[in-house]
Structure formats: structure tokens, C-alpha cells
Design an enzyme around this catalytic site. Structure first.
Site, PDB file in Angstrom:
ATOM      1  NE  ARG A 104      -3.297  -4.023  -2.737  1.00 35.51           N
ATOM      2  CZ  ARG A 104      -4.577  -3.810  -2.453  1.00 35.51           C
ATOM      3  NH1 ARG A 104      -5.261  -4.703  -1.772  1.00 35.51           N
ATOM      4  NH2 ARG A 104      -5.184  -2.712  -2.844  1.00 35.51           N
ATOM      5  CG  HIS A 131      -4.018   2.528  -1.569  1.00 33.30           C
ATOM      6  ND1 HIS A 131      -3.730   2.127  -2.859  1.00 33.30           N
ATOM      7  CD2 HIS A 131      -5.154   1.844  -1.210  1.00 33.30           C
ATOM      8  CE1 HIS A 131      -4.642   1.244  -3.256  1.00 33.30           C
ATOM      9  NE2 HIS A 131      -5.509   1.060  -2.278  1.00 33.30           N
ATOM     10  CD  GLN A 134      -9.150   4.059  -2.846  1.00 35.58           C
ATOM     11  OE1 GLN A 134      -9.180   2.887  -3.178  1.00 35.58           O
ATOM     12  NE2 GLN A 134     -10.184   4.873  -3.045  1.00 35.58           N
ATOM     13  CG  ASP A 229      -9.230   2.496   5.171  1.00 35.78           C
ATOM     14  OD1 ASP A 229     -10.069   1.594   4.996  1.00 35.78           O
ATOM     15  OD2 ASP A 229      -8.098   2.468   4.663  1.00 35.78           O
ATOM     16  CB  CYS A 270     -10.438   3.487   0.156  1.00 33.28           C
ATOM     17  SG  CYS A 270      -9.658   2.606   1.515  1.00 33.28           S
ATOM     18  NE  ARG A 298      -8.251   2.230  -7.012  1.00 31.66           N
ATOM     19  CZ  ARG A 298      -7.642   1.328  -6.256  1.00 31.66           C
ATOM     20  NH1 ARG A 298      -8.098   1.064  -5.038  1.00 31.66           N
ATOM     21  NH2 ARG A 298      -6.557   0.695  -6.678  1.00 31.66           N
TER      22      ARG A 298
END
Ligand code: CP
Length: 338
Positions: A104, A131, A134, A229, A270, A298
Site C-alpha cells: 500500500r 484499489h 477491494q 466512499d 469499502c 476481503r
């Protein structure tokens, strides 16, 4: 060595993404019955984090453990990540120790370079552009909550809010998979021309559709899934007043807006969320919300991805070869040390 990386879902065909999704769902089914196979025994995963994380960190670490492998949590200040050592050297060195790197990073280019230089697979765990782990998880969740009688290519997915990293990935994977994607947000925060072109090109191949509007009510009217988001990200704190003014109240996913969608519509986020900012508690905790299924998925997604990228490269020596080496080492120890 099969050296594939997951930097962007655009690097994969719809068929390859469906294979990955099938693997994730298959492993989840095994997990449901307490039968997760230890497919990654002896394997190691390096997890590089330049930003904090709850879901990505925990799900990758637990996934490795449950598959029989091991993970290392590494952050700046504890390793040389572009400081005191070039990223090139760090990538080359880490790849000599582990079977896969998950990263990340603040800048997308850092993950691109890690993938360019690493000699083991690199998985993107979120950058300032996208992402992918995700949104693969999100497609798995959508398939689990498919409206009655609809197949994936019939799904209408609406994203309300800002077009930063999660939205960019979501619009790309949805149009790759042949879904009907609508972005609803104020003009200043809509996807740029180059992302729109990627999505439009995806639709030409997949048969999906892609549209952008600044009218949130129009955006949700056919939605099977409404996704939102955060309105601002790490490094955008100075923009909070401007962004809040641009989105609130018109683009908040509250019950007034949610009721404009069909009754079966599911709510997705998310996480982490700023509750009662981009979406209200009433929506997030409603029976139509699938946010915690997304979070759980996830873990199943990371398992599928880790198996997909690591398993093909693991050495599987015969028991005879293992016995030979063990015998040689023990004979040496016997002769020299005892
Ligand atoms: N959705 C997500 O990536 O969460 P974390 O930032 O907690 O990893």
C-alpha cells in the site's frame, strides 16, 4: 517462475478476472466448512504499508496464516523504503526472501516500480490511483447479492461521490465485466477524460455501459447497487471545507436518496467511512446494506489472490528428495558437531 502482478485489474481479461473470482468463491466455500487447504505452507508474504489500514492489513495477514504461510508487516521507518536505499534495491532484496509482496503506497508509481523490479509477484493494496483488491472483492460481494433473476452482465452499479481511487477501480472493473455503471457526482469531482475512455473502451468489448451525471437522483433510479466512499483522502485535509460544500447535502447517500432506487437495491461502502457524512447511519445499518459482507469478503478475496499468485511458484520436492537433503545435513551435523 510465473511472474504476474496485480497492479491494475485492467492488466487482466474478463476471463482471467472470472477465474480469480471463481477461485475466491471456491476457497470461501471450503472455509465455510472449516476446510481451508494449507496451500501456501512454508510461503512468506511481505506487506509494505506507507499508510494505515485495518481491512487490508488484517485480511492479508490472516489469509496467509490460514493458508499455512507467514506474513511480515513492514512500514517506513522500519525498513528502507525509498530512503537510504533505492526502491530498486529494496524490491530486489525483499524478493529474495519472500514469495510475494503486497504494497500500500502513497503514490501509484511506487507500486508500478516495485512490480517492474521485483522478481516475485506484487499485489497493489491501494495507491492514490486505484484499489484492485477491494474491487475484486466487491464483484464477489455483488454476485452473492445478485438481484433475483439477474446475471452479472445485467447489474446496474451506481457510484455517488468523488472519483478518486476506489471509484476509478470500480468503474473500470464494472465496465470490464459487462455491467452498467453510472457515476453521480459534482462536475469538479467527476472522472477525468482518460478514465472515461478506459471505461468506454471496456464497454465496447464487454457490452456494458458507462455514464456520468451530476444528478444523483437520475444516477440511482435503476441501481441494483449504490456505492459510496470517503469524500476526502489522506493528504487532502486542507480541501475538507471545499469538498464538504461540494457534496453536502446533494450527494450524501441518505434514506431520501436511497428510496429513489429500486426496493431491492443494496448499499456498498469499502470502509472506513465517515458516518453521517458521505452516507447516513440509517442507510449504512439498513437491511439493504452489505458493508460488513464486503469487509468479510476481503479475507476470502486475499486468500484467492494469494493462492493465485503464490501457489504456481511454490517448489514441490518429492519425499525422496526431501529425505536425501535431510540425511545429508544430519550426517554433516553428526560428523562435525557431535
Ligand atoms: N477498504 C480498505 O482498504 O480498508 P483499509 O484502509 O482499512 O485497509
Amino acid at each position: 517462475m510465473i511472474l504476474k502482478h496485480l497492479v491494475d485489474t485492467q492488466d487482466y481479461s474478463k476471463t482471467e478476472l472470472l477465474d480469480i473470482i471463481h477461485l475466491i468463491r471456491r476457497i470461501k466455500e471450503a472455509d465455510r466448512q472449516g476446510c481451508t487447504p494449507k496451500l501456501l505452507e512454508g510461503a512468506s508474504l511481505a506487506m509494505l504499508f506507507e499508510e494505515p489500514s485495518t481491512r487490508t492489513r488484517i485480511s492479508f495477514e490472516v489469509a496467509m496464516t490460514e493458508l499455512g504461510g507467514h506474513s511480515l508487516y513492514l512500514k517506513p521507518g522500519e525498513i528502507h523504503l525509498g530512503a537510504r536505499e533505492s526502491l530498486y534495491d529494496t524490491a530486489r532484496v525483499i524478493a529474495r526472501y519472500v514469495d510475494c509482496i503486497m504494497a500500500r503506497t502513497l503514490k501509484h508509481d511506487t507500486v508500478v516500480k516495485l512490480a517492474q523490479w521485483s522478481t516475485v509477484p506484487v499485489i497493489n493494496g491501494l495507491t492514490d490511483f486505484n484499489h484492485p483488491t477491494q474491487v475484486i472483492c466487491d464483484v464477489v460481494t455483488m454476485l452473492e447479492h445478485a438481484p433475483a433473476g439477474k446475471k452479472m452482465e445485467d447489474f446496474h452499479v451506481t457510484y455517488i461521490g468523488d472519483s478518486t481511487n476506489l471509484a476509478s477501480s470500480l468503474m473500470m472493473i464494472c465496465t470490464q465485466m459487462g455491467m452498467h455503471f453510472t457515476f453521480g457526482g459534482p462536475a469538479k469531482y467527476q472522472p477525468p477524460a482518460e478514465w472515461r475512455k478506459v471505461c468506454e473502451d471496456n464497454c465496447k468489448v464487454s457490452g456494458g455501459t458507462f455514464r456520468v451525471t451530476d444528478d444523483p437522483v437520475e444516477a440511482v433510479k435503476d441501481a441494483d447497487f449504490i456505492y459510496t466512499d470517503l469524500w476526502w483522502w489522506v493528504g487532502q485535509e486542507d480541501q475538507i471545507p471545499e469538498r464538504r460544500a461540494a457534496f453536502m447535502p446533494k450527494y450524501q447517500v441518505n434514506m431520501d436518496l436511497f428510496r429513489k432506487a429500486p426496493a431491492h437495491c443494496k448499499f456498498m461502502h469499502c470502509l472506513p467511512a465517515s458516518r453521517n457524512v458521505e452516507a447516513t447511519d440509517e442507510v449504512m445499518d439498513s437491511p439493504n446494506s452489505v458493508i460488513f459482507d464486503q469487509a468479510e469478503n476481503r479475507l476470502h478475496t486475499e486468500k484467492g489472490l494469494l493462492v493465485y499468485f503464490i501457489y504456481p511458484n511454490l517448489k514441490r520436492p518429492s519425499s525422496e528428495l526431501q529425505a536425501y537433503h535431510k540425511g545429508e545435513i544430519e550426517a554433516f551435523l553428526e560428523k562435525k558437531l557431535f
